[in-house]
Design an enzyme around this catalytic site. Structure first.
Site: not given
Ligand code: C5P
Length: 227
Positions: A30, A58, A60, A63, A117, A207
């Protein structure tokens, strides 16, 4: 269930090193705002050269309909397998996008973001004036009617989306903490069992993998668990 690894790292070289470490694993990569804004298409090309990973871009998008449809048409020409937009852009935008993309012989999967999330109920309500479950079922019905492929949601809305649309309408769930890692800025987190029970089709982990001392080991453990 597929594992999607977020490459939200600090440089082009960090992305390349991570891709090399994960080479050969059955994962999706991603690429999000940080890496794409910094490195652009050359990063996607460099990652594909390391391994034939599937790529989820990703960004998102959000517009007016014509701007989104044009932008998505440009994205669909890249060598990517999935990208996403915000469902709150509305039905006119989502339907216009799918009408444009369906003129192509081959197109990436298109997902709509429902509720981030990182939102808890309180913060979500302060913006949308409704609870998360109501908003997500509404967003998912609109997205399904426009012919998108699935929704980005937390594990706690995955089943609800399938019940409200179709069992084959895909769900992609970030906010996964596989082995009790800290939740960082995420609010609606879940583990691998919760993702499985809720029939998530793709889990996203950032992470807990890219900050680990041995990212490959964590990926292998996750892959073993979700097999
Ligand atoms: O580091 P972590 O596991 O929290 O990363 C989650 C990834 O998913 C990040 O790249 C974040 O931008 C993406 N994301 C998210 N929630 C969403 C859509 C995408 O955390 N609803």
């Amino acid at each position: 269930m597929k594992l999607c690894v977020a490459f939200d790292v600090a440089s082009f070289d960090d992305c390349i090193n991570l891709a090399k470490k994960l080479k050969g694993l059955d994962i999706w990569v991603k690429i999000g705002l940080r890496s794409y804004l910094r490195d652009g298409v050359k990063l996607l090309e460099a990652i594909k050269k390391i391994d034939d990973f599937k790529i989820f871009l990703d960004l998102k998008l959000y517009d007016i309909p014509n701007t989104m449809a044009d932008a998505c048409f440009e994205l669909a020409k890249l060598d990517i397998d999935m990208f996403n937009i915000h469902a709150s852009a509305g039905k006119s935008a989502m339907c216009m996008i799918m009408d444009r993309l369906n003129t192509l012989n081959k197109r990436p999967l298109v997902f709509a973001v429902s509720a981030l999330t990182s939102f808890d109920e309180e913060e979500f309500f302060s913006i949308y004036k409704q609870d998360i479950k109501h908003a997500v079922s509404n967003f998912s019905k609109l997205s399904y009617e426009c012919g998108l492929d699935g929704m980005v949601c937390s594990v706690y809305e995955s089943l609800l989306i399938k019940e409200n649309t179709h069992v084959n309408f895909l769900t992609l769930t970030p906010g996964i903490r596989p082995f009790k890692e800290k939740q960082d800025d995420q609010k609606r987190i879940g583990d691998l069992n919760t993702a499985k029970e809720n029939k998530s089709d793709f889990i996203v982990i950032g992470r807990p993998i890219y900050k680990a001392e041995e990212p490959r080991k964590i990926c292998e453990d996750v892959l073993k668990h979700i097999k």
